[in-house]
Write an enzyme that holds these catalytic residues in place. Sequence first.
Site, PDB file in Angstrom:
ATOM      1  N   GLY A 147     161.291 -12.637 -19.216  1.00 16.75           N
ATOM      2  CA  GLY A 147     159.873 -12.362 -19.064  1.00 16.75           C
ATOM      3  C   GLY A 147     159.595 -10.945 -18.619  1.00 16.75           C
ATOM      4  N   GLY A 148     158.557 -10.793 -17.817  1.00 13.07           N
ATOM      5  CA  GLY A 148     158.151  -9.473 -17.348  1.00 13.07           C
ATOM      6  C   GLY A 148     159.230  -8.757 -16.561  1.00 13.07           C
ATOM      7  N   GLY A 195     165.975  18.857 -43.425  1.00 13.49           N
ATOM      8  CA  GLY A 195     165.272  18.682 -42.163  1.00 13.49           C
ATOM      9  C   GLY A 195     166.186  18.273 -41.032  1.00 13.49           C
ATOM     10  CB  ALA A 196     169.294  16.256 -40.899  1.00 13.80           C
TER      11      ALA A 196
END
Length: 530
Positions: free
Chosen positions: A185-186, A420-421
Site C-alpha cells: 500500500g502507501g 541523438g544518442a
Amino acid sequence: MTTLEEPATVTAATGSTRDRTAALHTMRERVLRGPGEQATAAQHAKGKLTARERIGLLLDEGSFQEIEPLRRHRATGFGLEARRPHTDGVVTGWGTVHGRTVFVYAHDFRIFGGSLGEAHAQKIHKIMDLALAAGAPLVSLNDGAGARIQEGVTALAGYGGIFRRNAAASGVIPQISVMLGPCAGGAAYSPALTDFVFMVRETSQMFLTGPDVVQAVTGETIGQDGLGGADVHASVSGVAHFAFDDERGCLEEVRYLLSLLPQNNREAPPYRPTDDPADRPNEALTELVPADGNRPYDMRAVIAEIVDDGEFLEVHEHWAANVLCVLARVDGRVVGVVASQPQSLAGVLDIDASEKAARFVQLCDAFNIPLVTLVDVPGFLPGVGQEHGGIIRHGAKLLYAYCNATVPRVQLILRKAYGGAYIVMDSRSVGADLSYAWPTNEIAVMGAAGAAEVVFRREIAAAADPEAVRAERTRAYENELMHPYHAAERGLVDDVIDPARTRSVIAAALAVLQSKHADLPDRKHGNPPL
C-alpha cells in the site's frame, strides 16, 4: 497477532533515586529484549533478523544511540488499550558506519507486525528531522505491515508526514531504504522517494495492491514474490537498485554504499588513498575492446581496468542492462560512471536505460559526485513499442539530467557514437567539461552504410552496378565524416588518446576539475520531462 509481553513500568511515587534508577534499568532491559522469545523465534523462523539485530549489523559495533525507546501509543478501542508495548514497533536512533554518523529507524515486526500508528510515525518523523538537521544519511530498515487499521486516519496522516520529509530531504542527505519484509500500500511510496532501495529475496516484497486484490479485480493469479519480490523489482520494474540472498550480505553492502557517499549535499564524497597509481597503463583495454564496432564486449571489464583496484558498485545491475551505472574511485576520488553496455542490445538507449541513467546522473549531481561517461552507443532503440511508450520523453530525461548537472563531467568515446544518442551521452555540446576519444571512435549521424543509402539513394539506384557504387560511397562517407579525428578537428573532442592512457587521462581530468564551480539560472526549479 503475536502475543506481547508487556514490559514493567515505573509507577511508584515513592522510593529513593537509587530504587527508581534500578527500576528504570530493569524496564530498559525488558524493552531491549523485546516482546518475548516466542516472537523472536517466529521472526527467525522466517529467515529474518530482529530490528535490533539488523541495526547491530548496519552500524559500527557499540555506536548505536537509541531515542524514544519508552514511547507507547495512546490509542483506545479495538483492543489496543490492553496492549501498549514500548517502542510501538519501531526502533530509532543514530550511530556510525565506518566512523561517520548515520541515522536509522527499523520496524520491529514482532510488535503489531511493524504496522504504523500515530506514535510509531512520530518517532520516524523525529529521526528524519534530526537526520536533516544534522546533515547525515538516513537508513530505514523496513519490515512492516502498513498502516495500523485500529488507529484509522492518524496512521494515514503519519505516512503523509514521512513522505513530506522524504521529499524535503531529497538531494540534501542520502536516503537508503532496506526492504527486509513486506511493504504494501502507501507504505511503498516512502522507499520509492529515497535514493536507493535494497531488497532481500524471498523475505521482502513491495506492492500497492496484494495478490488477493489483484485476483479479485483482474482475475490474475500470482504470488507475493511474483508480484513484488526482490528479483521482480530489481530486473523488471526498476524499483529496487539491489537484490540480495540474505540480510547480512545486504546490510554489508549498505555499509559499502555509505562509504562512497558524502554525508550531505554540502560535502564532497569521502576520499580514500590508494596504492593503485593514477598513471597505471591500461594496455589490456586494446584487447578488451574490439576495433570492429559490430563485435560485443563487456563494458564492466573496461570499467574494472580504469577504476582503483578494479573495484566498483553497480547500481540497478539487473534492470536496463544496456547501460551501466556504477560508483567507484579513480585516484582515490569517488566517481559515478555511466557507460554503454555493448553486450546487451548492442548498447542502444531505450526507455528503461534512459530513465535508469537519468536517475543516476541526478543522484551524482545532487551529492557532488563527478561523472565519467563511457560511450559506445549505436543510437536509440527503434520500434513502435518504444515510440508509443514515450522514448522521446524518457530520452529527454537523460538529456535534461546531463544539461542540468554542475559536477565535473568527463566523456570518453570508445567506438560508436551515433545520432541523438551521442548528444545525450554527455557530449561537449550539452556541457561535458572534457571529451576524449580513442582512435577507434566513430561520431556521426548514423552508420556509414545507412548514411550512404540515404544521401546517395538516387545515384545507387541509377547505377549499372549498385553494389559497387554503394560500397564506394560508404567508404567515402567513412573517410570524410567518420574518421577518428573529424570531431577533434572541430573542437568537439578535446583529444584522441591512446587507450593505454585512459586511466591517467581521466584521473588528470578529474583532478583539474576538482574545484569546478557552476551556477544554474535563478529559478524555483526546472520542469523536467517526468
